[in-house]
Design a protein around this motif. Structure first.
Motif, PDB file in Angstrom:
ATOM      1  N   CYS A 209       0.827  -1.204   0.000  1.00 32.20           N
ATOM      2  CA  CYS A 209       0.000   0.000   0.000  1.00 32.20           C
ATOM      3  C   CYS A 209       0.862   1.255   0.000  1.00 32.20           C
ATOM      4  CB  CYS A 209      -0.932   0.006   1.206  1.00 32.20           C
ATOM      5  SG  CYS A 209      -2.127  -1.350   1.168  1.00 32.20           S
ATOM      6  N   ALA A 210       0.304   2.339  -0.516  1.00 30.10           N
ATOM      7  CA  ALA A 210       1.057   3.574  -0.684  1.00 30.10           C
ATOM      8  C   ALA A 210       1.475   4.188   0.647  1.00 30.10           C
ATOM      9  CB  ALA A 210       0.238   4.573  -1.497  1.00 30.10           C
ATOM     10  N   ASP A 211       0.793   3.856   1.733  1.00 26.80           N
ATOM     11  CA  ASP A 211       1.137   4.410   3.044  1.00 26.80           C
ATOM     12  C   ASP A 211       2.181   3.572   3.784  1.00 26.80           C
ATOM     13  OD1 ASP A 211      -0.965   5.998   2.281  1.00 26.80           O
ATOM     14  OD2 ASP A 211      -2.069   5.832   4.155  1.00 26.80           O
ATOM     15  N   ASP A 212       2.518   2.401   3.270  1.00 23.56           N
ATOM     16  CA  ASP A 212       3.430   1.495   3.956  1.00 23.56           C
ATOM     17  C   ASP A 212       4.877   1.957   3.822  1.00 23.56           C
ATOM     18  OD1 ASP A 212       1.278  -0.092   4.597  1.00 23.56           O
ATOM     19  OD2 ASP A 212       1.591  -1.499   2.950  1.00 23.56           O
ATOM     20  N   LYS A 213       5.646   1.833   4.898  1.00 20.34           N
ATOM     21  CA  LYS A 213       7.048   2.245   4.890  1.00 20.34           C
ATOM     22  C   LYS A 213       7.984   1.058   4.693  1.00 20.34           C
ATOM     23  CE  LYS A 213       6.735   6.373   7.804  1.00 20.34           C
ATOM     24  NZ  LYS A 213       7.320   7.066   8.978  1.00 20.34           N
TER      25      LYS A 213
ATOM     26  N   GLU B 226      -5.457  -1.546 -17.412  1.00 20.27           N
ATOM     27  CA  GLU B 226      -4.805  -2.808 -17.049  1.00 20.27           C
ATOM     28  C   GLU B 226      -3.394  -2.580 -16.509  1.00 20.27           C
ATOM     29  OE1 GLU B 226      -4.829  -2.632 -21.670  1.00 20.27           O
ATOM     30  OE2 GLU B 226      -6.158  -2.121 -19.988  1.00 20.27           O
ATOM     31  N   ILE B 227      -2.704  -1.556 -16.992  1.00 16.29           N
ATOM     32  CA  ILE B 227      -1.387  -1.239 -16.452  1.00 16.29           C
ATOM     33  C   ILE B 227      -1.533  -0.608 -15.071  1.00 16.29           C
ATOM     34  CG2 ILE B 227       0.710   0.142 -16.741  1.00 16.29           C
ATOM     35  CD1 ILE B 227       0.493  -0.205 -19.714  1.00 16.29           C
ATOM     36  N   GLN B 228      -2.530   0.244 -14.905  1.00 22.33           N
ATOM     37  CA  GLN B 228      -2.795   0.821 -13.581  1.00 22.33           C
ATOM     38  C   GLN B 228      -3.001  -0.277 -12.545  1.00 22.33           C
ATOM     39  OE1 GLN B 228      -5.823   3.812 -13.235  1.00 22.33           O
ATOM     40  NE2 GLN B 228      -5.274   4.829 -15.130  1.00 22.33           N
ATOM     41  N   GLU B 229      -3.763  -1.274 -12.894  1.00 20.41           N
ATOM     42  CA  GLU B 229      -4.062  -2.353 -11.951  1.00 20.41           C
ATOM     43  C   GLU B 229      -2.807  -3.134 -11.571  1.00 20.41           C
ATOM     44  OE1 GLU B 229      -7.071  -4.531 -13.963  1.00 20.41           O
ATOM     45  OE2 GLU B 229      -8.673  -3.101 -13.466  1.00 20.41           O
ATOM     46  N   GLU B 230      -1.826  -3.134 -12.442  1.00 20.88           N
ATOM     47  CA  GLU B 230      -0.586  -3.862 -12.193  1.00 20.88           C
ATOM     48  C   GLU B 230       0.354  -3.094 -11.276  1.00 20.88           C
ATOM     49  OE1 GLU B 230       1.411  -7.037 -12.080  1.00 20.88           O
ATOM     50  OE2 GLU B 230       0.002  -7.070 -13.756  1.00 20.88           O
ATOM     51  N   ILE B 231       0.440  -1.790 -11.430  1.00 20.95           N
ATOM     52  CA  ILE B 231       1.483  -1.032 -10.742  1.00 20.95           C
ATOM     53  C   ILE B 231       0.984  -0.160  -9.600  1.00 20.95           C
ATOM     54  CG2 ILE B 231       2.961  -1.006 -12.789  1.00 20.95           C
ATOM     55  CD1 ILE B 231       2.121   1.878 -13.287  1.00 20.95           C
ATOM     56  N   CYS B 232      -0.304   0.182  -9.564  1.00 21.57           N
ATOM     57  CA  CYS B 232      -0.790   1.101  -8.534  1.00 21.57           C
ATOM     58  C   CYS B 232      -0.933   0.378  -7.190  1.00 21.57           C
ATOM     59  CB  CYS B 232      -2.125   1.705  -8.948  1.00 21.57           C
ATOM     60  SG  CYS B 232      -1.994   2.840 -10.335  1.00 21.57           S
ATOM     61  N   PRO B 233      -0.423   0.971  -6.110  1.00 18.47           N
ATOM     62  CA  PRO B 233      -0.515   0.343  -4.797  1.00 18.47           C
ATOM     63  C   PRO B 233      -1.921   0.435  -4.210  1.00 18.47           C
ATOM     64  CG  PRO B 233       0.454   2.504  -4.572  1.00 18.47           C
ATOM     65  CD  PRO B 233       0.264   2.272  -6.051  1.00 18.47           C
ATOM     66  N   CYS B 234      -2.207  -0.411  -3.255  1.00 19.77           N
ATOM     67  CA  CYS B 234      -3.491  -0.297  -2.559  1.00 19.77           C
ATOM     68  C   CYS B 234      -3.470   1.006  -1.764  1.00 19.77           C
ATOM     69  CB  CYS B 234      -3.738  -1.500  -1.664  1.00 19.77           C
ATOM     70  SG  CYS B 234      -2.582  -1.683  -0.285  1.00 19.77           S
ATOM     71  N   GLN B 235      -4.638   1.568  -1.544  1.00 19.44           N
ATOM     72  CA  GLN B 235      -4.721   2.888  -0.968  1.00 19.44           C
ATOM     73  C   GLN B 235      -6.049   3.099  -0.269  1.00 19.44           C
ATOM     74  OE1 GLN B 235      -2.322   5.337  -1.096  1.00 19.44           O
ATOM     75  NE2 GLN B 235      -3.671   6.479   0.248  1.00 19.44           N
ATOM     76  N   LYS B 236      -6.036   3.845   0.821  1.00 25.57           N
ATOM     77  CA  LYS B 236      -7.291   4.178   1.505  1.00 25.57           C
ATOM     78  C   LYS B 236      -8.174   5.038   0.621  1.00 25.57           C
ATOM     79  CE  LYS B 236      -5.281   4.030   6.154  1.00 25.57           C
ATOM     80  NZ  LYS B 236      -4.961   4.821   7.360  1.00 25.57           N
ATOM     81  N   ARG B 237      -7.552   5.986  -0.061  1.00 25.86           N
ATOM     82  CA  ARG B 237      -8.227   6.851  -1.037  1.00 25.86           C
ATOM     83  C   ARG B 237      -9.403   7.598  -0.425  1.00 25.86           C
ATOM     84  NH1 ARG B 237      -7.259   4.480  -6.963  1.00 25.86           N
ATOM     85  NH2 ARG B 237      -8.294   6.424  -7.448  1.00 25.86           N
ATOM     86  N   LYS B 238      -9.241   8.076   0.819  1.00 24.85           N
ATOM     87  CA  LYS B 238     -10.269   8.919   1.401  1.00 24.85           C
ATOM     88  C   LYS B 238      -9.657   9.779   2.499  1.00 24.85           C
ATOM     89  CE  LYS B 238     -11.818   5.507   4.807  1.00 24.85           C
ATOM     90  NZ  LYS B 238     -12.962   4.744   5.335  1.00 24.85           N
TER      91      LYS B 238
END
Length: 242
Positions: free
Chosen positions: A43-47, A230-242
C-alpha cells in the motif's frame, strides 16, 4: 571442434549476461511483481524504511521510503541526521551508502527534489555492474513536473529499465507532492484523494505548507502520459483513497 563449441558456449553466456544486465526484467509485470514481493509493502502508506532509516537493511541511507508505483517509482527522504556512521545536517542529499544501495537494488535514477548541497553530491554511481544517475529536479514548475512524469512514463514503457527514487529531506512534503501528482497521473486519483494521501504521509507534520498543499490539489495530468487501466491495476498500490 571442442574449441569452437567452447567459444559458442562462452559467447552465449556472455550474451545472456549482457541481456540480464541491460534488461533485468523482461516485462513491466515481472518488474512490478518482483519489487512488490521483495519489499512486502503493498500500500502507498506502507514504509519500507522508517523515520530513522531502519527497516529494509539493503536500502539503508533512505528514510521514510514508500512505494508510489510498484517496481516503477518510490518516494522518501535521505538518512542524514539519524545516520549511524555518517551523521550530518538533515538538509542534504542522499548519503553515499543510500545511493550505492539504491544502485545495488537495481534503481536507475534517484531524484533530489531540493537543490541544497546538491553540487557536492556524486552525480552517478557504478557498482556491481549496475549504474544509477543522481539528478536534481524540484518539480515546482509545470515543465519540471512534466519532466518527472516523463521519467515515470519511460519506466512504465520500459525505456528506462529500473525503478526511480524521488526524495526530499524527510520523505514528507515535497516527495509527497510529487508522489501525489504521480498517483493522479497514473492511478486516476482525484484532487481530494491526492490531498488526503499527502496529509496522511507527512507523519503529522502538516501544519502550514500551503504552497505545497496547493500544488497537490492543482496538479492536472498530462494527456500524453496516460496509461490504460490494465497497467494501472498492475502497478498502482493499494490505498485508503479517502
Amino acid at each position: 571442434m571442442k574449441n569452437t563449441l567452447k567459444y559458442f558456449v562462452l559467447s552465449a553466456l556472455f550474451f545472456v549476461s549482457a541481456i540480464s544486465l541491460s534488461a533485468q526484467f523482461l516485462s513491466l509485470t515481472e518488474q512490478s511483481r518482483y519489487y512488490a514481493d521483495r519489499y512486502k509493502m503493498l500500500c502507498a502508506d506502507d514504509k519500507i524504511t522508517d523515520n530513522f532509516g531502519n527497516g529494509f537493511e539493503a536500502l539503508y541511507g533512505t528514510r521514510n521510503m514508500r512505494p508510489i508505483l510498484h517496481g516503477v517509482a518510490y518516494r522518501g527522504g535521505a538518512n542524514n541526521f539519524y545516520h549511524e556512521n555518517n551523521k550530518r545536517d538533515n538538509h542534504n542529499p542522499l548519503p553515499q551508502d543510500g545511493l550505492t544501495n539504491l544502485c545495488l537494488e537495481g534503481f536507475t535514477d534517484a531524484v533530489y527534489l531540493y537543490s541544497t548541497n546538491f553540487k557536492d553530491a556524486p552525480k552517478s554511481i557504478d557498482t556491481a555492474k549496475k549504474h544509477l544517475e543522481y539528478l536534481q529536479i524540484s518539480g515546482n514548475s509545470r515543465k519540471e513536473i512534466k519532466d518527472i512524469m516523463g521519467m515515470v512514463y519511460k519506466v512504465i514503457m520500459r525505456e528506462i529499465k529500473g525503478p526511480l527514487y524521488f526524495h526530499c529531506w524527510n520523505g514528507w512534503h515535497q516527495s509527497g507532492y510529487v508522489s501525489a501528482s504521480i498517483l493522479k497521473q497514473f492511478c486516476s486519483y482525484s484532487d481530494d484523494e491526492a490531498y488526503a494521501y499527502w496529509l496522511r504521509n507527512t507523519d503529522g507534520v502538516n501544519k502550514g505548507y500551503e504552497s505545497v498543499k496547493s500544488k497537490v490539489k492543482s496538479f492536472k495530468p498530462f494527456d500524453e502520459y496516460k496509461i490504460p487501466k490494465e497497467i494501472q491495476e498492475e502497478i498502482c498500490p493499494c490505498q485508503k483513497r479517502k
